[in-house]
Design a protein around this motif. Structure first.
Motif, mmCIF file in Angstrom:
data_model
loop_
_atom_site.group_PDB
_atom_site.id
_atom_site.type_symbol
_atom_site.label_atom_id
_atom_site.label_comp_id
_atom_site.label_asym_id
_atom_site.label_seq_id
_atom_site.Cartn_x
_atom_site.Cartn_y
_atom_site.Cartn_z
ATOM 1 N N MET A 1 18.773 -2.960 26.656
ATOM 2 C CA MET A 1 17.689 -4.004 27.486
ATOM 3 C C MET A 1 17.992 -5.312 26.542
ATOM 4 S SD MET A 1 14.668 -1.872 28.797
ATOM 5 C CE MET A 1 14.659 -0.712 27.433
ATOM 6 N N GLN A 2 17.725 -5.096 25.314
ATOM 7 C CA GLN A 2 17.577 -6.320 24.248
ATOM 8 C C GLN A 2 18.925 -7.243 24.068
ATOM 9 O OE1 GLN A 2 15.649 -5.063 20.622
ATOM 10 N NE2 GLN A 2 13.590 -5.406 21.585
ATOM 11 N N ASP A 3 20.013 -6.389 24.272
ATOM 12 C CA ASP A 3 21.192 -7.177 23.973
ATOM 13 C C ASP A 3 21.908 -7.438 25.481
ATOM 14 O OD1 ASP A 3 22.194 -4.613 25.120
ATOM 15 O OD2 ASP A 3 23.176 -4.008 23.350
ATOM 16 N N GLY A 4 21.180 -7.143 26.349
ATOM 17 C CA GLY A 4 21.500 -7.747 27.649
ATOM 18 C C GLY A 4 22.557 -6.918 28.469
ATOM 19 N N GLN A 5 22.548 -5.591 28.201
ATOM 20 C CA GLN A 5 23.524 -4.689 28.841
ATOM 21 C C GLN A 5 22.865 -4.173 29.976
ATOM 22 O OE1 GLN A 5 25.051 -1.640 26.481
ATOM 23 N NE2 GLN A 5 25.996 -3.133 24.925
ATOM 24 N N LEU A 6 21.533 -4.352 30.073
ATOM 25 C CA LEU A 6 20.779 -3.974 31.359
ATOM 26 C C LEU A 6 19.932 -5.279 31.705
ATOM 27 C CD1 LEU A 6 19.335 -0.269 30.151
ATOM 28 C CD2 LEU A 6 21.235 -0.933 31.673
ATOM 29 N N PRO A 8 17.682 -7.435 34.095
ATOM 30 C CA PRO A 8 16.379 -7.247 34.611
ATOM 31 C C PRO A 8 16.465 -6.609 36.187
ATOM 32 C CG PRO A 8 16.385 -9.436 33.474
ATOM 33 C CD PRO A 8 17.765 -8.961 33.472
ATOM 34 N N GLY A 9 15.784 -5.813 36.400
ATOM 35 C CA GLY A 9 15.731 -5.028 37.713
ATOM 36 C C GLY A 9 16.625 -4.071 37.684
ATOM 37 N N ALA A 10 17.504 -3.685 36.748
ATOM 38 C CA ALA A 10 18.147 -2.449 36.789
ATOM 39 C C ALA A 10 17.353 -1.141 36.485
ATOM 40 C CB ALA A 10 19.013 -2.658 35.426
ATOM 41 N N LYS A 11 17.703 -0.046 37.464
ATOM 42 C CA LYS A 11 17.295 1.055 37.278
ATOM 43 C C LYS A 11 17.754 1.849 36.285
ATOM 44 C CE LYS A 11 15.704 4.910 40.009
ATOM 45 N NZ LYS A 11 15.897 5.638 41.317
ATOM 46 N N LEU A 12 16.727 2.363 35.463
ATOM 47 C CA LEU A 12 16.916 3.523 34.222
ATOM 48 C C LEU A 12 17.043 4.705 34.740
ATOM 49 C CD1 LEU A 12 14.586 1.685 31.709
ATOM 50 C CD2 LEU A 12 17.036 1.508 31.894
ATOM 51 N N PRO A 13 17.516 5.578 34.029
ATOM 52 C CA PRO A 13 17.544 7.123 34.570
ATOM 53 C C PRO A 13 16.085 7.457 34.105
ATOM 54 C CG PRO A 13 18.771 6.650 32.238
ATOM 55 C CD PRO A 13 18.283 5.273 32.843
ATOM 56 N N SER A 14 15.862 8.811 35.084
ATOM 57 C CA SER A 14 14.538 9.218 34.993
ATOM 58 C C SER A 14 14.349 10.075 33.583
ATOM 59 C CB SER A 14 14.398 10.349 36.285
ATOM 60 O OG SER A 14 15.438 11.423 35.959
ATOM 61 N N ILE A 42 9.963 -2.373 30.270
ATOM 62 C CA ILE A 42 10.057 -1.375 31.550
ATOM 63 C C ILE A 42 8.805 -1.299 32.349
ATOM 64 C CG2 ILE A 42 12.185 -0.131 30.561
ATOM 65 C CD1 ILE A 42 10.124 2.120 30.562
ATOM 66 N N TYR A 43 8.882 -0.915 33.626
ATOM 67 C CA TYR A 43 7.978 -0.584 34.621
ATOM 68 C C TYR A 43 8.315 0.306 35.362
ATOM 69 C CZ TYR A 43 10.454 -3.655 37.834
ATOM 70 O OH TYR A 43 11.350 -4.159 38.589
ATOM 71 N N PHE A 44 7.339 1.040 35.970
ATOM 72 C CA PHE A 44 7.576 2.227 36.945
ATOM 73 C C PHE A 44 7.162 1.625 38.269
ATOM 74 C CE2 PHE A 44 6.732 4.093 32.720
ATOM 75 C CZ PHE A 44 7.496 5.261 32.657
ATOM 76 N N VAL A 45 7.849 2.269 39.337
ATOM 77 C CA VAL A 45 7.594 2.011 40.505
ATOM 78 C C VAL A 45 7.459 3.492 41.204
ATOM 79 C CG1 VAL A 45 8.079 0.979 42.855
ATOM 80 C CG2 VAL A 45 8.498 -0.469 40.686
ATOM 81 N N GLN A 46 6.022 3.797 41.775
ATOM 82 C CA GLN A 46 5.903 5.054 42.353
ATOM 83 C C GLN A 46 6.923 5.492 43.326
ATOM 84 O OE1 GLN A 46 3.271 6.872 41.280
ATOM 85 N NE2 GLN A 46 4.061 8.758 42.496
ATOM 86 N N VAL A 52 13.907 -2.341 34.370
ATOM 87 C CA VAL A 52 13.928 -3.252 33.384
ATOM 88 C C VAL A 52 13.142 -4.240 33.833
ATOM 89 C CG1 VAL A 52 15.336 -4.648 31.804
ATOM 90 C CG2 VAL A 52 16.298 -2.468 32.544
ATOM 91 N N ARG A 53 12.202 -4.805 33.025
ATOM 92 C CA ARG A 53 11.490 -5.971 33.321
ATOM 93 C C ARG A 53 12.136 -7.188 32.968
ATOM 94 N NH1 ARG A 53 6.116 -5.970 34.294
ATOM 95 N NH2 ARG A 53 5.873 -4.017 33.227
ATOM 96 N N GLN A 54 11.871 -8.203 33.757
ATOM 97 C CA GLN A 54 12.461 -9.726 33.294
ATOM 98 C C GLN A 54 11.543 -10.127 32.018
ATOM 99 O OE1 GLN A 54 14.583 -11.742 34.628
ATOM 100 N NE2 GLN A 54 14.094 -13.128 32.998
ATOM 101 N N LEU A 55 12.161 -10.602 30.973
ATOM 102 C CA LEU A 55 11.776 -11.013 29.687
ATOM 103 C C LEU A 55 10.861 -12.068 29.865
ATOM 104 C CD1 LEU A 55 14.557 -11.106 27.176
ATOM 105 C CD2 LEU A 55 12.787 -9.499 27.405
ATOM 106 N N SER A 56 9.706 -12.212 29.313
ATOM 107 C CA SER A 56 8.729 -13.535 29.367
ATOM 108 C C SER A 56 9.570 -14.637 28.557
ATOM 109 C CB SER A 56 7.299 -13.084 28.960
ATOM 110 O OG SER A 56 7.681 -13.062 27.326
#
Length: 111
Positions: A1-6, A8-14, A42-46, A52-56
């Motif tokens: 995430m920090q190096d830009g490979q993922l 923002p908005g990309a879905k992570l594995p469960s 990151i954030y969860f959506v039920q 992946v969250r957009q960086l502030s």
């Protein structure tokens, strides 16, 4: 995430997928995701997953600042190496010239 490979908005594995992929306990995978959620990237959506969250703006600035520091440090080290190589080249040349002129010739003892 920090190096830009993922992005923002990309879905992570469960947690279950991470468990299967790395052969770790499900609780370990869940704890890792929980820590990442608490730290903010990151954030969860039920019923949809983990994303992946957009960086502030502050985090984006800090990321660019950190990258700039790494680049400047690498350049400093390269410059330092080049300086050291030139210094040794000159010193070796002076030493060889002194040897050829004989032991009575004054030798520079400090750089």
């Amino acid at each position: 995430m920090q190096d830009g490979q993922l992005a923002p908005g990309a879905k992570l594995p469960s947690a279950r997928d991470v468990q299967a992929q790395y052969g770790i306990a499900n609780s370990t995978a869940q704890n890792a995701l929980r820590v990442l959620k608490e730290e903010g990237p990151i954030y969860f959506v039920q019923d949809r997953g983990v994303f992946v969250r957009q960086l502030s703006p502050r985090a984006q600035f800090l990321k660019r600042y950190h990258e700039g520091l790494e680049e400047a440090t690498a350049q400093y080290r390269a410059d330092e190496d080049a300086h050291r190589q030139v210094k040794h080249f000159v010193w070796d040349g002076l030493t060889e010239a002194w040897r050829q002129q004989g032991p009575d010739t004054p030798l520079i003892t400090q750089w």
